[in-house]
Design a protein around this motif. Structure first.
Motif, short mmCIF file in Angstrom:
data_model
loop_
_atom_site.label_atom_id
_atom_site.label_comp_id
_atom_site.label_asym_id
_atom_site.label_seq_id
_atom_site.Cartn_x
_atom_site.Cartn_y
_atom_site.Cartn_z
N ARG A 26 12.91 -6.25 -5.43
CA ARG A 26 13.95 -5.25 -5.26
C ARG A 26 14.59 -5.26 -3.88
N VAL A 27 13.85 -5.72 -2.88
CA VAL A 27 14.44 -5.76 -1.55
C VAL A 27 15.51 -6.85 -1.52
N LYS A 28 16.63 -6.55 -0.89
CA LYS A 28 17.74 -7.50 -0.83
C LYS A 28 17.45 -8.53 0.26
N ILE A 29 17.50 -9.80 -0.13
CA ILE A 29 17.13 -10.86 0.82
C ILE A 29 18.18 -11.96 0.83
N ALA A 30 18.32 -12.59 1.99
CA ALA A 30 19.13 -13.78 2.13
C ALA A 30 18.33 -14.90 2.77
N LYS A 31 17.15 -14.52 3.29
CA LYS A 31 16.26 -15.48 3.94
C LYS A 31 14.84 -14.93 3.90
N ASP A 32 13.87 -15.78 4.22
CA ASP A 32 12.47 -15.38 4.16
C ASP A 32 12.19 -14.13 4.98
N GLN A 33 12.83 -14.01 6.11
CA GLN A 33 12.53 -12.92 7.04
C GLN A 33 13.03 -11.56 6.56
N ASP A 34 13.78 -11.54 5.46
CA ASP A 34 14.28 -10.27 4.93
C ASP A 34 13.24 -9.54 4.08
N TYR A 35 12.19 -10.22 3.67
CA TYR A 35 11.14 -9.56 2.89
C TYR A 35 10.40 -8.55 3.76
N LEU A 36 9.68 -7.65 3.13
CA LEU A 36 8.95 -6.62 3.85
C LEU A 36 7.62 -7.15 4.39
N ASN A 37 7.18 -6.55 5.47
CA ASN A 37 5.86 -6.85 6.02
C ASN A 37 4.86 -5.86 5.46
N TYR A 38 3.79 -6.34 4.87
CA TYR A 38 2.76 -5.45 4.35
C TYR A 38 1.42 -6.18 4.31
N ILE A 39 0.36 -5.40 4.30
CA ILE A 39 -0.98 -5.93 4.10
C ILE A 39 -1.49 -5.35 2.79
N LEU A 40 -1.91 -6.22 1.89
CA LEU A 40 -2.45 -5.79 0.60
C LEU A 40 -3.97 -5.83 0.63
N VAL A 41 -4.59 -4.69 0.39
CA VAL A 41 -6.04 -4.61 0.21
C VAL A 41 -6.28 -4.52 -1.28
N ASN A 42 -6.61 -5.63 -1.90
CA ASN A 42 -6.85 -5.63 -3.35
C ASN A 42 -8.35 -5.46 -3.58
N ASP A 43 -8.80 -4.22 -3.46
CA ASP A 43 -10.23 -3.93 -3.57
C ASP A 43 -10.61 -3.74 -5.04
N ALA A 44 -10.87 -4.84 -5.70
CA ALA A 44 -11.16 -4.81 -7.13
C ALA A 44 -12.54 -4.24 -7.43
N GLN A 45 -13.36 -4.02 -6.39
CA GLN A 45 -14.71 -3.51 -6.61
C GLN A 45 -14.80 -1.99 -6.54
N VAL A 46 -13.68 -1.32 -6.35
CA VAL A 46 -13.70 0.14 -6.37
C VAL A 46 -14.19 0.61 -7.74
N PRO A 47 -15.23 1.46 -7.80
CA PRO A 47 -15.75 1.90 -9.10
C PRO A 47 -14.67 2.58 -9.94
N ASP A 48 -14.89 2.60 -11.24
CA ASP A 48 -13.91 3.17 -12.16
C ASP A 48 -13.66 4.64 -11.83
N ARG A 49 -12.39 4.96 -11.64
CA ARG A 49 -12.02 6.31 -11.23
C ARG A 49 -12.26 7.34 -12.33
N THR A 50 -11.82 7.01 -13.53
CA THR A 50 -11.98 7.96 -14.63
C THR A 50 -13.46 8.22 -14.93
N ALA A 51 -14.27 7.18 -14.89
CA ALA A 51 -15.69 7.34 -15.18
C ALA A 51 -16.32 8.37 -14.26
N TYR A 52 -16.00 8.31 -12.96
CA TYR A 52 -16.59 9.26 -12.01
C TYR A 52 -16.02 10.66 -12.20
N ILE A 53 -14.72 10.77 -12.40
CA ILE A 53 -14.11 12.09 -12.56
C ILE A 53 -14.67 12.81 -13.78
N MET A 54 -14.91 12.06 -14.84
CA MET A 54 -15.44 12.65 -16.07
C MET A 54 -16.94 12.91 -16.00
#
Length: 249
Positions: A26-54
């Motif tokens: 969705r970000v408008k780009i004309a070159k590589d440097q136009d993309y956003l800077n971000y750090i992704l923490v893909n913590d797939a080991q986070v326990p199931d949220r619904t299981a704990y809430i219930m």
């Protein structure tokens, strides 16, 4: 890296991938440097949220998210996002860990409903059992002076099947099932607008958007807000000032 934001993700991974894909495309780009800077923490080991809430005898997912937030805070992002609705069960506790702006996708989505559909008093809600059980969206909707419709007893099993059996377990979206849920909420329960209270449902909307119903997609909204804020900050705006309008209390 200058001016970046942090994404606390992995809940689930395919849904997080959908959020990242949205901001990248969705970000408008004309070159590589136009993309956003971000750090992704893909913590797939986070326990199931619904299981704990219930059932609090199940593994608590707070400490995993606490470690993720504190780890990112040390790096100094301009703001933090967490594209998982049910994980917002601990939003206040997580946001209190740092003075870095931490966006609440639930509150942002509900406020957009109020702004975009001022004539609608009621919104349909489909979400995980955990979100429904703990009134996560319901409380935000009521706080905004609106009513919420959950549909009949047959709706939640259909939603759970789509989220868990199809997307989380198989990595696929059953478009027909998604459309049937929307149809029932609209035609049988009178919902002119339906809120997708789970990022797996946001993925379903991304992959199966060919339906006539009005949906409010918090993940899509969060992606747009992330782009807006990141570009303003890149252009010299103060992070805390520009984020303030989205930190609804």
């Amino acid at each position: 890296m200058k001016h970046f934001f942090s994404i606390i993700g992995g809940m689930g991974t395919i849904a997080t991938e959908s959020y990242v894909r949205l901001i990248n495309h969705r970000v408008k780009i004309a070159k590589d440097q136009d993309y956003l800077n971000y750090i992704l923490v893909n913590d797939a080991q986070v326990p199931d949220r619904t299981a704990y809430i219930m059932d609090h005898s199940q593994p608590n997912f707070f400490n995993d998210l606490k470690d993720d937030v504190l780890g990112q805070a040390k790096l100094g992002p301009d703001f933090i996002v967490m594209p998982c609705n049910t994980a917002h069960y601990f939003y206040d506790d997580l946001a209190a860990l740092t003075d870095i702006p931490f966006l609440n996708m639930m509150r942002i989505a509900v406020h957009q409903f109020v702004d975009k559909f001022p004539g609608e008093q009621k919104i349909g809600l489909i979400a995980t059992e955990g979100s429904i059980y703990d009134h996560l969206y319901e409380d935000e909707i009521h706080r905004a002076g609106k009513e919420v419709e959950f549909g009949g007893a047959e709706i939640q099993p259909m939603v759970t099947e789509l989220i868990y059996r199809d997307i989380k377990e198989k990595g696929t979206v059953d478009g027909d099932l998604y459309h049937e849920i929307l149809r029932k909420m609209h035609e049988e329960y009178g919902c002119e607008v339906i809120l997708l209270g789970c990022t797996e449902l946001s993925l379903a909307q991304e992959q199966a958007p060919d339906h006539p119903y009005h949906v409010l997609d918090p993940q899509s909204i969060l992606a747009d807000v992330s782009i807006e804020l990141a570009l303003q900050i890149r252009n010299g705006a103060d992070p805390k000032q520009v984020c303030a309008k989205y930190l609804y209390k």
